[in-house]
Design a protein around this motif. Structure first.
Motif, PDB file in Angstrom:
ATOM      1  N   ARG B  42       0.777  -1.185  -0.120  1.00 27.58           N
ATOM      2  CA  ARG B  42      -0.118   0.123  -0.076  1.00 27.58           C
ATOM      3  C   ARG B  42       0.843   1.334  -0.150  1.00 27.58           C
ATOM      4  O   ARG B  42       0.634   2.164  -0.808  1.00 27.58           O
ATOM      5  CB  ARG B  42      -1.104   0.119   1.403  1.00 27.58           C
ATOM      6  N   GLN B  45       2.735   2.489  -3.366  1.00 29.59           N
ATOM      7  CA  GLN B  45       1.795   3.350  -4.440  1.00 29.59           C
ATOM      8  C   GLN B  45       1.949   4.802  -3.944  1.00 29.59           C
ATOM      9  O   GLN B  45       1.628   5.680  -4.715  1.00 29.59           O
ATOM     10  CB  GLN B  45       0.365   2.832  -4.662  1.00 29.59           C
ATOM     11  N   ASP B 117      -9.214  -0.569  -0.169  1.00 33.12           N
ATOM     12  CA  ASP B 117      -9.188   0.500  -1.192  1.00 33.12           C
ATOM     13  C   ASP B 117      -8.013   1.242  -1.128  1.00 33.12           C
ATOM     14  O   ASP B 117      -8.151   2.440  -0.433  1.00 33.12           O
ATOM     15  CB  ASP B 117     -10.561   1.332  -1.113  1.00 33.12           C
ATOM     16  N   ASN B 118      -7.055   0.709  -1.673  1.00 33.78           N
ATOM     17  CA  ASN B 118      -5.696   1.423  -1.537  1.00 33.78           C
ATOM     18  C   ASN B 118      -5.828   3.070  -2.224  1.00 33.78           C
ATOM     19  O   ASN B 118      -5.061   4.024  -1.835  1.00 33.78           O
ATOM     20  CB  ASN B 118      -4.540   0.880  -2.291  1.00 33.78           C
ATOM     21  N   LYS B 119      -6.524   3.146  -3.151  1.00 31.51           N
ATOM     22  CA  LYS B 119      -6.776   4.511  -3.874  1.00 31.51           C
ATOM     23  C   LYS B 119      -7.449   5.389  -2.999  1.00 31.51           C
ATOM     24  O   LYS B 119      -6.727   6.572  -2.621  1.00 31.51           O
ATOM     25  CB  LYS B 119      -7.596   4.270  -5.304  1.00 31.51           C
ATOM     26  N   LEU B 120      -8.563   5.190  -2.262  1.00 33.30           N
ATOM     27  CA  LEU B 120      -8.954   6.033  -1.370  1.00 33.30           C
ATOM     28  C   LEU B 120      -7.873   6.394  -0.110  1.00 33.30           C
ATOM     29  O   LEU B 120      -8.028   7.405   0.279  1.00 33.30           O
ATOM     30  CB  LEU B 120     -10.442   5.658  -0.762  1.00 33.30           C
ATOM     31  N   ALA B 122      -4.755   6.421  -0.420  1.00 35.88           N
ATOM     32  CA  ALA B 122      -3.666   7.426  -0.794  1.00 35.88           C
ATOM     33  C   ALA B 122      -4.422   8.814  -1.006  1.00 35.88           C
ATOM     34  O   ALA B 122      -3.763   9.685  -0.766  1.00 35.88           O
ATOM     35  CB  ALA B 122      -3.385   6.920  -2.236  1.00 35.88           C
ATOM     36  N   LYS B 123      -5.718   8.708  -1.431  1.00 34.88           N
ATOM     37  CA  LYS B 123      -6.168  10.099  -1.477  1.00 34.88           C
ATOM     38  C   LYS B 123      -6.262  10.779  -0.090  1.00 34.88           C
ATOM     39  O   LYS B 123      -5.998  11.938   0.168  1.00 34.88           O
ATOM     40  CB  LYS B 123      -7.529   9.921  -1.897  1.00 34.88           C
ATOM     41  N   SER B 260     -10.955   5.647   2.887  1.00 35.59           N
ATOM     42  CA  SER B 260     -11.081   4.286   2.634  1.00 35.59           C
ATOM     43  C   SER B 260     -11.747   3.317   3.688  1.00 35.59           C
ATOM     44  O   SER B 260     -12.168   3.777   4.646  1.00 35.59           O
ATOM     45  CB  SER B 260      -9.870   3.752   2.538  1.00 35.59           C
TER      46      SER B 260
END
Lengths: 465, 465
Positions: B42, B45, B117-120, B122-123, B260
């Motif tokens: 995680r 990224q 949810d790695n994207k959320l 990161a956000k 996330s």
């Protein structure tokens, strides 16, 4: 009087502790004696060992023998070449008694029932004896403690003498819930215990009349000449129970209420019922730690079990399987057993630990091309002289001293030392000493099955025919 | 930005799958990646591998290393010489970053949380970044899904920008049921996730002000010179969490709601909650057969589990222990763990299977004077060059090919062949090939403990200082 102990039976109801190759009657569930040993001992106070005939399926022969040999030096044990329910087994045993000892009273009983009060049991038998001598086929009835659906029922007819015995009005198969309650309320019914007492000749007459097929084949056996049960003959007999074959038809049947306690340990719940409980109603056996549990049973035969917050749960742990079950649903365990059997899962059939007359072995691990066992040989025990066509073996001594015969040479191995057993070479393992012998066996080969064995001498050193 | 993964942690909450020597973050519970591996991935990224510092207790070092080495060739892993909670660990890591890389943003996070949810994720971090740059110590809050008593709560103060972040009014310790419900209803509280983001210099200033003891010792470390954490220094630090040491006192704290998903897998019930269920609500993992079960979880890692008629029961089976538990009482497992620890029962500490950088071993059986292991060496893996003062060993190859060094001679052993390792003789075991190597090891001696080992070369062939 002669006694016949029916020591067959499958291992489905108390799985995973019981297995097809290690059924209920062989188990010691938190007891010193197995049910078989207890049954044999119970009979010994009514008759001498020479009057007791045991019969079991050939696949249980060595286990049954090794248990009974500890109790008596004069064990008579007949081997059923194939499983055929109770009527054929009873028939050959009665014929055996008539051939060897002549016409006498015969007491037939299962090997897997729990009876604690042997005195009251003996007293009940002596009551039955009176009626058996009068020509009755006596069956022993259990006074129902609840409207069980799991048992066959016997409806009493006329009181033969102050309720010590009755004629039988009717045999009833396992009833549904409603009917069972009706039977229970009426007070006219007993559970069918599967224990019978009769004169050998009377029984043979009943066979002749109600099960002529079994009768005529039974007559073909001549145990004066040969004590073995011939496969070809026995296999021709129909597979049927004593109740269906005779009891449900015969006219001269009496039922004598069993005065002693009785439990057929038909499921794990009944094991719980008879076990000592702590104040929360828990039965914890073996390596168990628990918190906030009640009315539960945790049975560990191998590893640690930790129970938390359980109510009415049963858990039974063995080296290769764990059963966890609602305590009131333990009859359903039979379903699991059948499923495993269908799936050809060995877990229904054998334990990873297998008991033998010379000791036991435990399968430690196995994979493609190898299998590892821990073999324990009791003091003065020895394995047969054997060889294998498809596997080599490597033995490492852990404990005790091994006497290994390999290709007619003898080796004495101490802990830490090892030896290779090549494919096809005759070998045997013995423990001629007073402490148990433990070795690690590593098998190597493409076909690693128990069946890959050629025996030249049995465990008693007798050369095979 | 730099990342610090706190990879310590005990193994009490997910016992028997987790152990003191194999804690939660190392587990793969029905997943491909362990929680540690997932956490590291995680971070990758958000930053490159050179910016990630992992810190763990020395007793977990080899396990943590072997997992991370698979993901990255540039793993930075610091070893805590002794367990000191999160504040000292964070302090040395931040000092490490300042020494090696200078003042930078630092993201500190636990290694044992599940975030899908790695994207959320990161956000959320990029939002936090903004406030960290402004000088805030940013903590990330979890929006409560229920009035949990098991978490610390963060009370929000002023909205910093459209609810993407708030000042912190107060940190609250784990509340009682009533208080938890009040917090939950108010909508003003977040759970404390233990994830923090700040500028290194800001953090050091906070340490200086609120935890001067830790601060002054942290300054004694000079990671420019030496990357090892000195025991004498580290051991002088008080054992205290980041929350107690700093967060509950610092003024410049902001909370950013995590966008996330998040689960700390704090107990077996939470494992059940995140797992895929069948239509009866059961989670069956591994070798499981069940009948009439609902809302239950049966986890087999080794043997067959049969479940019958269960409702809301959890069972976890491992090679040496079985946990059976009311699914709503799984927090109590900690009690079992502590009991075993008190009783000095190894079952709380290690598995019978122990993982090593070169592979793993399983204790098969042991008794007075002997111990048997199955050792599995991964392709191209090797054990250290070692000797033992109190035990001899005997190795039998089951699978693959072994290269054994014994007293400076080398032997190549194929399946079925064996070798003796006498007491005190230098030896090593290697698998230079492409298929795994499996051997049986039989240890013999009066003192059979892992500690009886002298290492001359480590597993990388480096001679010991």
């Amino acid at each position: 009087m002669h006694g016949v102990i029916l020591a067959g039976g499958s291992g489905s109801r108390l799985w995973p502790l019981s297995r097809e190759l290690y059924p209920k009657q062989l188990l010691k569930i938190n007891t010193e004696k197995s049910l078989l040993e207890a049954t044999y001992t119970r009979l010994l106070q009514i008759m001498d060992e020479k009057s007791i005939i045991n019969i079991t399926n050939r696949k249980h022969l060595s286990d049954v023998k090794s248990q009974l040999d500890v109790i008596s030096k004069n064990v008579t044990l007949l081997s059923e070449p194939v499983s055929k329910n109770t009527a054929p087994a009873a028939a050959v045993c009665v014929k055996y008694i008539m051939d060897k000892k002549g016409d006498d009273l015969v007491l037939i009983l299962p090997s897997d029932h729990l009876i604690k009060d042997n005195k009251l049991f003996a007293k009940t038998i002596s009551i039955g004896e009176k009626y058996a001598k009068e020509g009755y086929i006596v069956t022993f009835g259990i006074t129902p403690s609840s409207p069980q659906e799991g048992y066959g029922y016997i409806k009493t007819g006329k009181d033969l003498n102050k309720k010590e015995a009755f004629t039988v009005a009717e045999f009833k198969e396992k009833p549904d819930e409603k009917t069972a309650k009706k039977y229970f309320k009426s007070g006219k019914y007993y559970w069918n215990s599967g224990i019978f007492l009769f004169k050998a000749s009377i029984f043979m007459n009943a066979l002749k009349e109600y099960a002529p097929e079994i009768y005529s084949i039974a007559l073909e056996f001549n145990f004066k000449k040969n004590s073995e049960i011939d496969f070809m003959k026995f296999d021709k007999m129909p597979s049927i129970s004593l109740d269906y074959a005779i009891m449900e038809h015969a006219k001269n049947i009496a039922v004598v209420p069993l005065l002693s306690d009785w439990n057929d340990l038909g499921c794990w719940e009944s094991i719980y019922d008879i076990s000592k409980k702590n104040k929360e109603g828990n039965v914890n056996i073996g390596n168990v730690i628990s918190k906030d549990c009640k009315n539960s049973m945790l049975y560990s035969s191998d590893r640690l079990i930790a129970g938390v917050g359980l109510d009415n749960v049963l858990l039974v742990e063995t080296a290769d399987a764990v059963l966890v079950c609602d305590k009131n649903k333990t009859q359903e365990v039979k379903y699991i057993y059948e499923k495993l059997k269908e799936a050809n899962n060995e877990t229904h059939r054998i334990h990873t630990t297998v008991y033998r007359p010379w000791g036991y072995y435990t399968v430690l691990n196995q994979g493609e091309g190898y299998l590892t066992k821990m073999i324990c040989v009791s003091p003065r025990g020895q394995l047969s002289l054997q060889s294998h066509n498809f596997r080599s073996e490597h033995w490492v001594v852990l404990k005790g001293t091994a006497r290994v015969t390999l290709d007619n040479k003898t080796y004495i191995l101490k802990p830490g030392s090892s030896i290779d057993i090549p494919v096809k070479i005759k070998h045997s393992l013995a423990n001629p000493y007073d402490v148990e012998l433990k070795i690690i066996e590593v098998q190597k080969g493409d076909k690693l099955v128990e069946e890959d064995i050629i025996r030249y001498k049995d465990i008693y050193g007798r050369t095979k025919a």
